[in-house]
Design a protein around this motif. Structure first.
Motif: not given
Length: 471
Positions: A152, A187, A191-192, A195, A240, A242, A245-246, A252, A271
């Motif tokens: 990233t 983002t 997002a993580h 990012v 960015c 995703t 997602t985490t 997305d 990502d």
């Protein structure tokens, strides 16, 4: 240690590793220790004289194993998978033995060229567009990073460089500092954190885009924020997206976001750290539709593709346009890998991919992913059958987000009991302000019986919790 002893100790270590993995479920998955436990167990300084190997191995069990969270236990359901397989371990051993520092083609031709070919293999397994494939012409291509965080950051730095050059070419009187102060990246709010960290390191603003009810970013949401920022005199340059997602494994909508990014001259990076591996399965490949609009795409074979950490792949569209150096000595088309990463040196990580891809084959890797998705669906059905619980996000891959119906405090207390039991290991997330438990299928050795045992354990702890007077 000479070669003869190395042969003997090597055989012993293979046996030690095989025994550890075969019997790992007999160990508590989570350690029962306090921070700082290790310092008192070893000397304060390195030994002056050599010690013997037997004492070191004894200390592995005495010092190290009590403090290990066993990521490859079939009762480990936290975070996302950390891939592991015997072929990858053997390849890692060979990588260490060769010990090259592959910063250029001349430094180790095989290291450079195998990496280029393995990323092409991977791109074709994922059915990436041709402009992400190096082939023999070098118009696309990929590189192995250590983590998705690095990928990233590299994509953001490349996008920043491209944007500054583009704006400066059209308005020469604008200094680089002036342009940089107006650049803005975007983002998802889901997002993580890596990012946002990339933007901090890159010295640019970053805005979080709200998500829909499925925790995914849609095109109209990004478009609204981009138009607001352009009206304020800012320069949107990077988004960015995703895929997986985490918190909840949301996706997305890149078929909407990609055309918008292309229209606005914004770099779109994808990502897909966890979920990307699943795109080798035809039934999951539609989730990657829209990748043709992306400038770069990243996922971690070391999460779900049976390649041991570290191995994070990033593919770029015409990467030779986006080197982070002004001058590159081209010894061959793939010699610029050092310019697509932060460190100069490179390990021979592609050996792990080569071994795993050949010894499992595409069908074997697909079977592994499908099995873990099926296990997640099995756990989801157990949760849905118990009216005390609720599913909090759509179960698409190997992650189930669930909670007890009730307060956040109730769910926090349940997770605390689960963690303290050390029989299974889970971690939480926040979704729509609610405290949610994440159950991720992680270990290669996880079977249905482990899912059933984990659910029995959760329901037993739930029963005990709900018997308390304050609940």
């Amino acid at each position: 240690m000479d070669a003869a002893e190395f042969r003997r100790r090597g055989r012993e270590m293979v046996d030690f590793v095989a025994d550890y993995l075969e019997n790992i479920e007999q160990r508590p998955v989570y350690p029962d220790l306090e921070p700082g436990y290790l310092r008192s167990l070893i000397p304060t300084e390195a030994p002056l004289e050599p010690e013997n190997y037997e004492d070191i191995i004894k200390d592995v069990e005495r010092v190290i194993m009590p403090g290990v969270t066993h990521w490859h236990s079939p009762y480990f359901f936290a975070y996302f998978p950390a891939a592991s397989s015997y072929p990858a371990m053997l390849a890692d051993m060979l990588c260490g033995a060769i010990g090259c520092i592959g910063f250029s083609w001349a430094a180790s031709p095989a290291c450079t060229e195998l990496e280029t070919v393995m990323l092409d293999w991977l791109g074709k397994m994922l059915q990436l567009p041709e402009h992400f494939i190096a082939g023999t012409h070098g118009h696309g291509g990929g590189v192995i990073q250590g983590t998705a965080s690095e990928a990233t950051l590299m994509s953001l730095l490349a996008a920043r460089c491209k944007a500054i050059r583009r704006v400066h070419a059209s308005i020469p009187e604008n200094s680089e500092a002036d342009i940089l102060s107006k650049l803005v990246a975007y983002t998802s709010e889901q997002a993580h954190s890596s990012v946002e960290r990339a933007a901090l390191i890159g010295g640019v603003m970053m805005r979080k885009v709200p998500t829909d009810n499925s925790y995914a970013v849609r095109g109209d949401m990004l478009k609204k924020i981009v138009e607001e920022d352009k009206a304020a005199g800012l320069i949107p340059f990077y988004f960015c997206a995703t895929l997986g997602t985490t918190p909840s494994c949301a996706f997305d909508h890149i078929t909407e976001l990609g055309p918008l990014c292309n229209e606005e001259n914004m770099w779109m990076h994808i990502d897909a750290a966890y979920a990307g591996s699943a795109f080798i399965c035809p039934e999951f490949r539609p989730l990657l539709n829209g990748v043709e609009f992306a400038d770069s795409f990243n996922f971690n074979p070391h999460k779900w593709l049976l390649v041991n950490f570290d191995c994070s792949s990033i593919a770029k569209n015409n990467p030779f346009k986006h080197n982070l150096t002004v001058t590159v000595l081209l010894l061959c088309p793939s010699s610029v890998l050092q310019h697509w990463q932060i460190p100069l040196g490179r390990r021979f990580r592609s050996l792990k991919m080569w071994f795993v891809f050949r010894l499992y084959g595409l069908k074997g890797l697909q079977a592994h992913i499908r099995k873990q998705v099926d296990l997640a669906k099995e756990f989801e059905s157990l949760v849905r059958a118990d009216k005390r619980f609720e599913i909090c996000a759509e179960v698409i891959m190997g992650l189930v987000c669930f909670r007890l119906k009730g307060s956040n405090e109730l769910n926090q207390n349940l997770l605390k009991r689960i963690t303290e039991s050390r029989e299974i290991h889970l971690v939480p997330c926040q979704l729509s302000g609610r405290f949610v438990l994440r159950f991720a299928i992680c270990a290669r050795s996880t079977e249905s019986r482990h899912i059933q045992q984990a659910w029995r354990h959760i329901t037993q702890l739930t029963f005990e919790l709900l018997q308390e007077p304050n609940h």
